[in-house]
Design a protein around this motif. Structure first.
Motif, PDB file in Angstrom:
ATOM      1  N   UNK A   1       3.150   7.850   7.021  1.00 37.72           N
ATOM      2  CA  UNK A   1       2.264   7.032   6.188  1.00 37.72           C
ATOM      3  C   UNK A   1       0.811   7.422   6.444  1.00 37.72           C
ATOM      4  N   UNK A   2       0.482   7.685   7.701  1.00 39.13           N
ATOM      5  CA  UNK A   2      -0.869   8.138   8.038  1.00 39.13           C
ATOM      6  C   UNK A   2      -1.190   9.444   7.316  1.00 39.13           C
ATOM      7  N   UNK A   3      -0.241  10.360   7.322  1.00 40.86           N
ATOM      8  CA  UNK A   3      -0.455  11.644   6.653  1.00 40.86           C
ATOM      9  C   UNK A   3      -0.624  11.447   5.152  1.00 40.86           C
ATOM     10  N   UNK A   4       0.173  10.546   4.573  1.00 38.25           N
ATOM     11  CA  UNK A   4       0.051  10.259   3.144  1.00 38.25           C
ATOM     12  C   UNK A   4      -1.331   9.708   2.818  1.00 38.25           C
ATOM     13  N   UNK A   5      -1.863   8.869   3.703  1.00 40.46           N
ATOM     14  CA  UNK A   5      -3.190   8.292   3.483  1.00 40.46           C
ATOM     15  C   UNK A   5      -4.265   9.379   3.494  1.00 40.46           C
ATOM     16  N   UNK A   6      -4.154  10.326   4.416  1.00 42.06           N
ATOM     17  CA  UNK A   6      -5.147  11.406   4.479  1.00 42.06           C
ATOM     18  C   UNK A   6      -5.030  12.301   3.247  1.00 42.06           C
ATOM     19  N   UNK A   7      -3.805  12.598   2.807  1.00 43.13           N
ATOM     20  CA  UNK A   7      -3.638  13.348   1.559  1.00 43.13           C
ATOM     21  C   UNK A   7      -4.348  12.625   0.411  1.00 43.13           C
TER      22      UNK A   7
ATOM     23  N   UNK B   1      -4.175  19.186   2.796  1.00 42.39           N
ATOM     24  CA  UNK B   1      -3.119  19.479   3.774  1.00 42.39           C
ATOM     25  C   UNK B   1      -2.721  18.275   4.624  1.00 42.39           C
ATOM     26  N   UNK B   2      -3.335  17.118   4.390  1.00 45.75           N
ATOM     27  CA  UNK B   2      -2.976  15.928   5.151  1.00 45.75           C
ATOM     28  C   UNK B   2      -3.554  15.870   6.541  1.00 45.75           C
ATOM     29  N   UNK B   3      -4.463  16.801   6.870  1.00 43.86           N
ATOM     30  CA  UNK B   3      -5.081  16.812   8.198  1.00 43.86           C
ATOM     31  C   UNK B   3      -6.550  16.409   8.105  1.00 43.86           C
ATOM     32  N   UNK B   4      -7.013  15.729   9.133  1.00 38.91           N
ATOM     33  CA  UNK B   4      -8.385  15.221   9.153  1.00 38.91           C
ATOM     34  C   UNK B   4      -9.312  16.326   9.662  1.00 38.91           C
ATOM     35  N   UNK B   5      -9.499  17.342   8.818  1.00 42.71           N
ATOM     36  CA  UNK B   5     -10.288  18.496   9.211  1.00 42.71           C
ATOM     37  C   UNK B   5     -11.721  18.432   8.719  1.00 42.71           C
ATOM     38  N   UNK B   6     -12.464  19.528   8.890  1.00 40.73           N
ATOM     39  CA  UNK B   6     -13.888  19.550   8.516  1.00 40.73           C
ATOM     40  C   UNK B   6     -14.134  19.224   7.051  1.00 40.73           C
TER      41      UNK B   6
ATOM     42  N   UNK C   1     -13.442   7.509  10.639  1.00 41.10           N
ATOM     43  CA  UNK C   1     -12.794   8.381  11.622  1.00 41.10           C
ATOM     44  C   UNK C   1     -11.935   7.574  12.594  1.00 41.10           C
ATOM     45  N   UNK C   2     -12.445   6.442  13.051  1.00 38.80           N
ATOM     46  CA  UNK C   2     -11.682   5.630  14.001  1.00 38.80           C
ATOM     47  C   UNK C   2     -10.433   5.033  13.369  1.00 38.80           C
ATOM     48  N   UNK C   3     -10.462   4.834  12.061  1.00 43.22           N
ATOM     49  CA  UNK C   3      -9.294   4.306  11.363  1.00 43.22           C
ATOM     50  C   UNK C   3      -8.260   5.385  11.064  1.00 43.22           C
ATOM     51  N   UNK C   4      -8.708   6.640  10.951  1.00 42.73           N
ATOM     52  CA  UNK C   4      -7.834   7.698  10.454  1.00 42.73           C
ATOM     53  C   UNK C   4      -7.277   8.624  11.524  1.00 42.73           C
ATOM     54  N   UNK C   5      -7.948   8.752  12.662  1.00 45.21           N
ATOM     55  CA  UNK C   5      -7.504   9.704  13.678  1.00 45.21           C
ATOM     56  C   UNK C   5      -7.740   9.095  15.049  1.00 45.21           C
ATOM     57  N   UNK C   6      -6.873   9.413  16.006  1.00 44.83           N
ATOM     58  CA  UNK C   6      -6.907   8.706  17.286  1.00 44.83           C
ATOM     59  C   UNK C   6      -8.212   8.913  18.050  1.00 44.83           C
TER      60      UNK C   6
ATOM     61  N   UNK D   1       0.833  -1.203   0.000  1.00 46.49           N
ATOM     62  CA  UNK D   1       0.000   0.000   0.000  1.00 46.49           C
ATOM     63  C   UNK D   1       0.867   1.252   0.000  1.00 46.49           C
ATOM     64  N   UNK D   2       1.956   1.237   0.749  1.00 40.73           N
ATOM     65  CA  UNK D   2       2.855   2.388   0.752  1.00 40.73           C
ATOM     66  C   UNK D   2       3.361   2.677  -0.658  1.00 40.73           C
ATOM     67  N   UNK D   3       3.754   1.633  -1.371  1.00 42.61           N
ATOM     68  CA  UNK D   3       4.235   1.817  -2.741  1.00 42.61           C
ATOM     69  C   UNK D   3       3.110   2.310  -3.649  1.00 42.61           C
ATOM     70  N   UNK D   4       1.909   1.779  -3.444  1.00 39.89           N
ATOM     71  CA  UNK D   4       0.756   2.203  -4.247  1.00 39.89           C
ATOM     72  C   UNK D   4       0.457   3.683  -4.023  1.00 39.89           C
ATOM     73  N   UNK D   5       0.485   4.119  -2.772  1.00 42.27           N
ATOM     74  CA  UNK D   5       0.247   5.530  -2.468  1.00 42.27           C
ATOM     75  C   UNK D   5       1.290   6.408  -3.154  1.00 42.27           C
ATOM     76  N   UNK D   6       2.551   6.020  -3.026  1.00 41.53           N
ATOM     77  CA  UNK D   6       3.618   6.809  -3.642  1.00 41.53           C
ATOM     78  C   UNK D   6       3.447   6.884  -5.157  1.00 41.53           C
ATOM     79  N   UNK D   7       3.165   5.745  -5.767  1.00 38.93           N
ATOM     80  CA  UNK D   7       3.051   5.721  -7.220  1.00 38.93           C
ATOM     81  C   UNK D   7       1.859   6.490  -7.742  1.00 38.93           C
ATOM     82  N   UNK D   8       0.740   6.441  -7.020  1.00 36.99           N
ATOM     83  CA  UNK D   8      -0.482   7.075  -7.516  1.00 36.99           C
ATOM     84  C   UNK D   8      -0.499   8.583  -7.282  1.00 36.99           C
ATOM     85  N   UNK D   9       0.107   9.034  -6.180  1.00 34.58           N
ATOM     86  CA  UNK D   9      -0.101  10.434  -5.791  1.00 34.58           C
ATOM     87  C   UNK D   9       1.171  11.285  -5.792  1.00 34.58           C
TER      88      UNK D   9
END
Length: 743
Positions: free
Chosen positions: A182-188, A202-207, A281-286, A155-163
């Motif tokens: 890696x978490x930040x990359x997933x949110x991006x 911005x890689x943050x789990x905002x509104x 939300x439970x998967x992405x932010x504490x 998945x890390x390689x997939x994220x890098x290649x796609x984005x």
């Protein structure tokens, strides 16, 4: 291990005589210091005047404007080539020498690096693109390391290649380990799929991200990816949180079933198996969705009848309260107040105890403080009346990085857990901390439950780490409950059911009859009295291995443990000090006997291995068989220790498992600890005394033994009446000082 090519890279760095490029140690080992120096060297070669450790926007844009979309064999810049070659060696690739060329080996390694990152498709060929250069000059690995899995690395390689070609997306590690980056990359990635522009993402789990999930990414059985990759990203989030699912972009029945398991684990009730907002939300932010209900709370405010009623009316069933106040000047009064526990229970609530006297200072955490906290928490919990088996949550209220967890937090909790075990394991050890600390301590076997400080969403110990498997409480939001006299600010906690709290208490209150720490200013007077007794009674025998002064120093060096044992088991310190002082003198023949016992156990190990695989002749037994000996600080036999511990387990004095003292494996494990672990050895002394009292039929309070009972207990330690009378004399000397300190 030193790498000679990394040494050459370090020498290349040190060839710069530029004030902004510090010299590095030439040790052949890659480090952030080396990578920062290479970054500064690149900035210097690009003509940037303000050098820094950060490969930021200025470095990236200057690199692009100077060399275009990639660096390759046509770039013709010797030192930039050397920086690339040095970075490759530091990453474990063949740099092709550090000769200032972009030769075939260098080019092949750049291509291999991009393939490992997962960006070979986005950046074909063997040129080095600016974002790849940025990633090269980090400590991020792009091959699987440690406990990393291929499932996560895929998945890390997939994220890098796609984005990677999105402006604000930078190459994340591809090492198979879930982490903050890696978490930040997933949110991006999620933001890009939602449709956010490079100026917004911005890689943050905002509104905006939360609204995008609610309107575009609510998934269920049969959902499948097309132009948007929401199922892939949801599957990635599941894998990153430790759940084994396919990564195929299809929301299958198998995925739904696993999501139900996750929802049940995280208490996302009712379970639906769908990728709804609360699950995302439970998967992405504490904190997950902080608006979801909680049935537990913790607070620093006294629970009055009105507040208990307000909490119960709001759906809360369990509340966390502090055992003590902070150990600072003018502390806030947050501890359990007199009568408060009865009020809480009368209001229909249960209680879980929290221990925090500091917890927010890295320097607080060390083995000595852990041992101190064990006794302080034990006595506070007893004083409030918490019953045996209660979990005490010890606080680590700061964002400790991995190295600090290893060097500070783990030793602190190991000492704490060892002391709690020595004091009888009356209470179990839990932890209040970020996710990484909770998981590390649980994996080390030092805690039984976690109270997770998930409100600290920016903590490195929360971001990029899954919810610990042993979580009991998950702190997600600060809110106010009730109104008027019932109003109270709480931290809302989700409860897993692992710890339902306590509703019955047996307060003990302060016990002024217990012994206290020794006043080291009286060490000289104590030594004089003990040496006088030894000499006057002819006990300064030539065959003793240690002098009385050495024995005094040993007893006093272990005073904190001895005091804790005495207070925990309600026993006079002098009963332990007398035998430890005498036995630590030792006989000069003791080491030889111990060597015979060690040889016997080694033979048993070898013979057992031979029986499993009987090839050749069996191991020859030792010429002299000694299968046990008195050993360690207090000269205790393995059989004696097992017998005493078994008695105390059966009598509910301590927790543990009954062992067979004739089982050589069990005896060896105990004997080895007695020989090599001073704390374990000394912690066994009061257990022997407790068993001795039972054998003599002594039922008197251990703090009030008569002289006759003292002699009887001490006699059984060695089995001779003369020993008991001599030990009683030593007891009297120690007790003279201990009694004065008790007041």
């Amino acid at each position: 291990m030193a790498d000679e090519m990394v040494e050459l890279a370090q020498r290349f760095i040190n060839s710069y005589n530029i004030s902004g490029i510090p010299k590095v140690e030439v040790n052949g080992r890659t480090s952030w210091t080396v990578m920062y120096a290479l970054t500064r060297a690149l900035q210097y070669e690009l003509g940037i005047t303000s050098l820094s450790d950060t490969f930021g926007p200025t470095t990236l844009s200057t690199l692009q404007s100077r060399f275009g979309p990639q660096i390759d064999d046509l770039t013709r810049h010797g030192n930039v080539y050397r920086i690339i070659q040095s970075g490759l060696y530091c990453k474990g690739y063949d740099g092709g020498g550090i000769d200032g060329t972009y030769n075939g080996r260098t080019a092949d390694s750049v291509a291999a690096l991009k393939s490992d990152m997962g960006v070979g498709g986005a950046y074909p060929g063997n040129g080095l693109q600016p974002k790849v250069f940025k990633a090269l000059l980090t400590m991020d690995p792009y091959v699987r390391v440690g406990n990393g899995t291929q499932q996560v690395r895929q998945i890390q390689q997939w994220l890098n290649g796609r984005y990677v070609q999105r402006r604000e997306f930078f190459i994340c590690p591809a090492d198979g380990n879930f982490s903050r980056d890696v978490q930040k990359a997933l949110v991006f990635a999620l933001q890009y799929e939602i449709g956010m522009s490079d100026d917004v993402a911005n890689g943050r789990f905002g509104p905006g991200t939360q609204d995008g999930i609610r309107t575009q990414a609510m998934l269920g059985l049969g959902s499948a990816d097309g132009a948007r990759q929401f199922v892939h990203l949801f599957q990635a989030a599941m894998r990153f949180n430790g759940w084994d699912v396919a990564f195929d972009g299809v929301y299958s029945g198998s995925l739904l079933s696993t999501v139900v398991d996750f929802q049940r684990f995280a208490q996302l009730l009712p379970t639906t198996g769908t990728a709804d907002f609360r699950t995302w939300a439970s998967l992405l932010v504490s904190t997950g969705d902080p608006s979801r209900p909680g049935t537990a709370a913790d607070c620093i405010t006294e629970i009055t009848p009105a507040r208990a009623q307000a909490l119960r009316a709001a759906g809360y069933t369990t509340v966390g309260r502090y055992l003590t106040n902070a150990n600072v000047t003018n502390p806030r009064n947050k501890k359990i107040q007199p009568g408060e526990l009865a009020t809480i229970v009368a209001g229909g609530l249960s209680v879980f105890p929290i221990y925090q006297t500091n917890g927010g200072d890295p320097d607080y955490f060390n083995a000595q403080q852990g041992a101190t906290d064990a006794l302080a928490a034990l006595e506070a919990a007893r004083g409030h009346g918490f019953r045996a088996g209660t979990i005490l949550y010890f606080s680590v209220d700061y964002d400790a990085v991995d190295e600090e967890i290893t060097s500070r937090v783990v030793p602190h909790f190991r000492a704490l857990a060892d002391r709690m075990a020595a004091y009888g394991s009356e209470y179990r050890v839990g932890v209040y901390a970020p996710r990484n600390i909770c998981s590390r301590l649980a994996k080390a076997g030092l805690t039984v439950a976690s109270f997770v400080s998930d409100m600290s969403t920016g903590y490195s110990g929360n971001l990029g780490f899954p919810l610990p498997r042993d979580w009991a409480f998950d702190q997600i939001a600060t809110i106010t409950v009730g109104s008027g006299t019932g109003s109270i600010e709480i931290d809302k906690d989700v409860a897993s059911g692992r710890d339902t709290g306590q509703t019955q208490f047996t307060p003990r209150g302060p016990d002024t009859a217990l012994d206290v720490p020794f006043d080291m200013n009286q060490r000289g007077a104590l030594a004089t009295d003990l040496v006088h007794y030894i000499v006057a009674n002819g006990h300064d025998d030539w065959y003793r291995d240690r002098t009385p002064e050495e024995c005094i120093d040993k007893v006093l060096a272990m005073d904190a443990l001895i005091t804790g044992l005495a207070r925990s088991f309600r026993m006079r310190k002098s009963l332990m000090q007398a035998v430890i002082f005498w036995e630590y003198q030792a006989d000069f023949t003791d080491e030889g006997v111990d060597a015979l016992v060690a040889a016997y156990f080694d033979w048993e190990e070898a013979h057992a291995a031979w029986e499993q695989n009987p090839v050749g002749i069996p191991p020859t037994p030792p010429a002299v068989i000694r299968d046990d000996s008195s050993t360690g600080v207090a000269q205790i036999f393995g059989r004696t220790a097992i017998k005493a511990r078994n008695h105390c387990i059966r009598a509910d004095v301590i927790a543990g498992t009954i062992q067979d003292m004739e089982d050589w494996r069990a005896r060896r494990a105990v004997w080895d600890r007695l020989r090599n672990d001073d704390d374990y050895n000394v912690s066994t002394v009061p257990l022997i005394h407790i068993e001795s009292a039972a054998l003599k039929g002594i039922t008197t309070d251990r703090l009030r033994y008569s002289d006759e009972e003292i002699v009887a207990v001490l006699t059984l330690y060695n089995g001779a009446g003369e020993y008991g009378r001599r030990a009683r004399d030593l007891y009297a000397i120690f007790e003279h000082y201990n009694a004065a300190l008790r007041g």
